[in-house]
Design a protein around this motif. Structure first.
Motif, PDB file in Angstrom:
ATOM      1  N   SER A   1      80.677   8.883  90.153  1.00 44.09           N
ATOM      2  CA  SER A   1      80.192   9.321  91.466  1.00 44.09           C
ATOM      3  C   SER A   1      78.678   9.228  91.576  1.00 44.09           C
ATOM      4  O   SER A   1      78.134   8.874  92.615  1.00 44.09           O
ATOM      5  N   GLY A   2      77.970   9.554  90.499  1.00 42.61           N
ATOM      6  CA  GLY A   2      76.511   9.497  90.542  1.00 42.61           C
ATOM      7  C   GLY A   2      75.972   8.104  90.746  1.00 42.61           C
ATOM      8  O   GLY A   2      74.905   7.922  91.340  1.00 42.61           O
ATOM      9  N   SER A   3      76.697   7.086  90.266  1.00 40.74           N
ATOM     10  CA  SER A   3      76.232   5.707  90.412  1.00 40.74           C
ATOM     11  C   SER A   3      76.263   5.244  91.857  1.00 40.74           C
ATOM     12  O   SER A   3      75.546   4.323  92.239  1.00 40.74           O
ATOM     13  N   TRP A   4      77.107   5.862  92.642  1.00 42.67           N
ATOM     14  CA  TRP A   4      77.207   5.528  94.065  1.00 42.67           C
ATOM     15  C   TRP A   4      75.856   5.716  94.749  1.00 42.67           C
ATOM     16  O   TRP A   4      75.457   4.913  95.575  1.00 42.67           O
ATOM     17  N   PHE A   5      75.129   6.760  94.342  1.00 37.71           N
ATOM     18  CA  PHE A   5      73.851   7.080  94.976  1.00 37.71           C
ATOM     19  C   PHE A   5      72.718   6.162  94.524  1.00 37.71           C
ATOM     20  O   PHE A   5      71.622   6.230  95.065  1.00 37.71           O
ATOM     21  N   TYR A   6      72.995   5.307  93.561  1.00 34.76           N
ATOM     22  CA  TYR A   6      72.016   4.306  93.152  1.00 34.76           C
ATOM     23  C   TYR A   6      71.798   3.287  94.277  1.00 34.76           C
ATOM     24  O   TYR A   6      70.747   2.664  94.370  1.00 34.76           O
ATOM     25  N   HIS A   7      72.795   3.123  95.138  1.00 29.38           N
ATOM     26  CA  HIS A   7      72.742   2.129  96.215  1.00 29.38           C
ATOM     27  C   HIS A   7      72.615   2.767  97.593  1.00 29.38           C
ATOM     28  O   HIS A   7      72.000   2.181  98.492  1.00 29.38           O
TER      29      HIS A   7
END
Length: 221
Positions: A69-75
């Motif tokens: 889920s945290g990687s989603w906010f990378y984009h």
């Protein structure tokens, strides 16, 4: 606008994952940025269309894409940003398809039919969820995002206006009005609610739509 399906978010996300196969989990490396961003947009479009924007969570999108889920906010910083990205991509791809036709080389009726074909393909072809999301979730956009989409929408409709004007001059559409254009898009967009692949091909569907809209069959060559 139509009511949103109530499909459970987790089930839809898991289904989307199974269709695409597993992805490596974790923070994306730089070489993956473009492809992963595109995958996020694509999977989000599918989820927004099948279960609705409000019913889709960040966890659903992450699960469907195979990332934490945290990687989603990378984009994207917010779910609102990805909704806007879905709509922008849909309009950008649709514009590119229209502009690639070479409408000025075609007779007005054929140019109009090609516009209808492209529009129906954008609405109905497999994995083309972007424009339906735009139609059903327009009110979910914030003001700034909506203004950006409107600019793309105006460019898209300007192409149609030019072809409709040529139809009028040729006599194929005797008295097109502003309301006629609204009826036109309303009829074409509603096909997403009833069209079933396999019964009628998109080209044949477009030809029948043109005959219905213009109320005339093609003129003999």
């Amino acid at each position: 606008m139509t009511s949103k399906p109530t499909t459970a978010g987790t089930a839809a996300a898991a289904s989307a994952v199974s269709k695409a196969g597993p992805r490596r989990r974790g923070r994306p490396v730089k070489s993956e940025n473009d492809s992963l961003r595109g995958e996020l947009i694509k999977r989000s479009a599918y989820l927004f269309r099948t279960q609705g924007y409000d019913n889709t969570t960040v966890r659903d999108i992450a699960a469907a894409t195979g990332i934490h889920s945290g990687s989603w906010f990378y984009h994207f910083k917010t779910k609102q940003e990805i909704l806007a990205a879905v709509m922008e991509q849909g309009m950008t791809e649709s514009l590119a398809s229209l502009e690639a036709i070479g409408l000025h080389t075609l007779a007005p009726r054929m140019a109009f039919q090609r516009l209808v074909e492209v529009h129906l393909h954008t609405m109905l072809a497999p994995n083309h969820d972007f424009i339906p999301v735009l139609l059903y979730e327009w009110r979910s956009l914030d003001k700034d995002a909506r203004s950006r989409i409107v600019k793309l929408k105006d460019r898209y409709e300007a192409i149609w206006d030019e072809v409709i004007a040529a139809l009028h001059q040729s006599g194929d559409w005797s008295m097109p009005t502003r309301l006629d254009r609204l009826f036109l898009f309303g009829a074409l967009n509603w096909t997403a609610q009833w069209y079933k692949p396999g019964r009628t091909g998109l080209e044949e569907l477009a030809a029948q739509a043109v005959t219905f809209i213009l109320r005339t069959s093609p003129r003999p060559a």
